[in-house]
Design an enzyme around this catalytic site. Structure first.
Site, PDB file in Angstrom:
ATOM      1  N   PRO A 172       0.841  -1.214   0.000  1.00 22.76           N
ATOM      2  CG  PRO A 172      -0.638  -1.538   1.751  1.00 22.76           C
ATOM      3  CD  PRO A 172       0.667  -2.016   1.201  1.00 22.76           C
ATOM      4  CD  GLU A 173       3.822   3.054  -3.817  1.00 23.37           C
ATOM      5  OE1 GLU A 173       4.097   4.260  -3.898  1.00 23.37           O
ATOM      6  OE2 GLU A 173       4.314   2.203  -4.560  1.00 23.37           O
ATOM      7  CG  HIS A 207      -3.612 -14.099   6.950  1.00 19.74           C
ATOM      8  ND1 HIS A 207      -2.453 -14.569   7.521  1.00 19.74           N
ATOM      9  CD2 HIS A 207      -3.860 -14.894   5.881  1.00 19.74           C
ATOM     10  CE1 HIS A 207      -2.009 -15.608   6.817  1.00 19.74           C
ATOM     11  NE2 HIS A 207      -2.845 -15.819   5.822  1.00 19.74           N
ATOM     12  NE  ARG A 236       5.432 -10.375   2.800  1.00 23.33           N
ATOM     13  CZ  ARG A 236       6.302  -9.867   1.952  1.00 23.33           C
ATOM     14  NH1 ARG A 236       5.862  -9.271   0.852  1.00 23.33           N
ATOM     15  NH2 ARG A 236       7.592  -9.930   2.176  1.00 23.33           N
ATOM     16  NE  ARG A 284      19.397  13.833  -0.674  1.00 20.24           N
ATOM     17  CZ  ARG A 284      18.221  13.731  -0.070  1.00 20.24           C
ATOM     18  NH1 ARG A 284      17.690  14.773   0.525  1.00 20.24           N
ATOM     19  NH2 ARG A 284      17.574  12.593  -0.074  1.00 20.24           N
TER      20      ARG A 284
END
Ligand SMILES: [Zn+2]
Length: 282
Positions: A2-3, A92, A113, A158
């Site tokens: 999931p983002e 789960h 997970r 950077r």
């Protein structure tokens, strides 16, 4: 995984069921998530009212008067709303938050997970946004502070590739692997370009592209809101039609050049050699 758009859509799906409502019970079937679920969580939340459901980066902040429940979906987590009662829990289904009141429901956290998290931050410890997990996060992509000037200033020192800098999460939160490739394509920037070489004009385009890509992903995800209620099963990525992500060898949707796949920092990057350049035209 999931983002940010998935987490924001989750927040929008859950908010009408929880904001202003009281917790009747918390059922913890499995405490071993990324960090242990606090042993006293059920006692701490029972009878308490959820004031607001907020998001910071990929964290959901469940605001109570006496503290904040911080949750994260990890690699494979998802929340579902079951109006009324929930079906029997599967292997789960680790945590249920039972809501009493006008619209009783069960919010169920499923996480095969178990890299997700559920942590309690008491109000006496200060603002939850200063929690060690949250305090280092860069600005939100929709925060007005995330603009060309911010991108320019934070990339001057950077030398890493701009794709890597986007993923690091300190320039801006919420740009995961998929959205990094897509944002750089929209901005016309080669993902291998050293971040400090971005011109101000390209910083402007990048900030706009990040916002546009995440906005579209949230809008696409918004059409799946009803899937959060009563159903189970996982959503994939919300981007219906990627320009470059996972399209190696296929023609660019703009110029027909085959999309290239490279690996940066052990993550796949997709880009168009023709549409994305190292040197900006401005
Ligand atoms: Zn192209």
């Amino acid at each position: 995984m999931p983002e940010l758009p998935e987490v924001e859509v989750t927040r929008r799906a859950l908010a009408p069921f929880v904001e202003g409502e009281r917790v009747q019970a918390v059922v913890v079937r499995e405490r071993r998530l990324r960090w242990p679920v606090p042993a006293r969580l059920a006692a701490q939340l029972k009878g308490q009212r959820i004031e607001r459901l907020e998001r910071r980066g990929k964290y959901l902040l469940w605001r109570f008067a006496h503290g904040t429940l911080i949750s994260h979906l990890g690699m494979s987590g998802s929340w579902r709303v079951h109006p009324g009662a929930a079906p029997p829990a599967g292997a789960h289904d680790h945590v249920d938050i039972v809501i009493a009141g006008r619209k009783p429901s069960v919010l169920r956290l499923t996480d095969p997970r178990r890299f997700g998290a559920l942590l309690w931050h008491p109000a006496r410890s200060g603002d939850a946004r200063r929690h060690p997990l949250l305090s280092h996060l860069g600005p939100e992509p929709f925060d007005p502070r995330f603009d060309a000037e911010h991108v320019f200033r934070h990339t001057r020192q950077r030398r890493a590739a701009i794709k890597q800098v986007l993923l690091a999460g300190d320039l801006v939160v919420g740009v995961g692997n998929i959205y990094a490739s897509e944002s750089l394509f929209r901005a016309g920037i080669d993902p291998r370009l050293a971040a400090h070489r971005l011109t101000r004009a390209r910083c402007e385009r990048l900030a706009a592209a990040v916002r546009a890509v995440l906005t579209e992903a949230i809008e696409v995800g918004g059409s799946t809101l009803r899937d959060f209620v009563g159903a189970d099963g996982a959503e994939g990525c919300f981007m219906l039609e990627a320009f470059v992500y996972d399209r190696a060898g296929q023609p660019c949707r703009i110029c027909r050049t085959p999309i290239r796949r490279i690996v940066q920092g052990s993550r796949a990057t997709y880009f168009c050699l023709r549409c994305q350049t190292r040197a900006g035209r401005s």
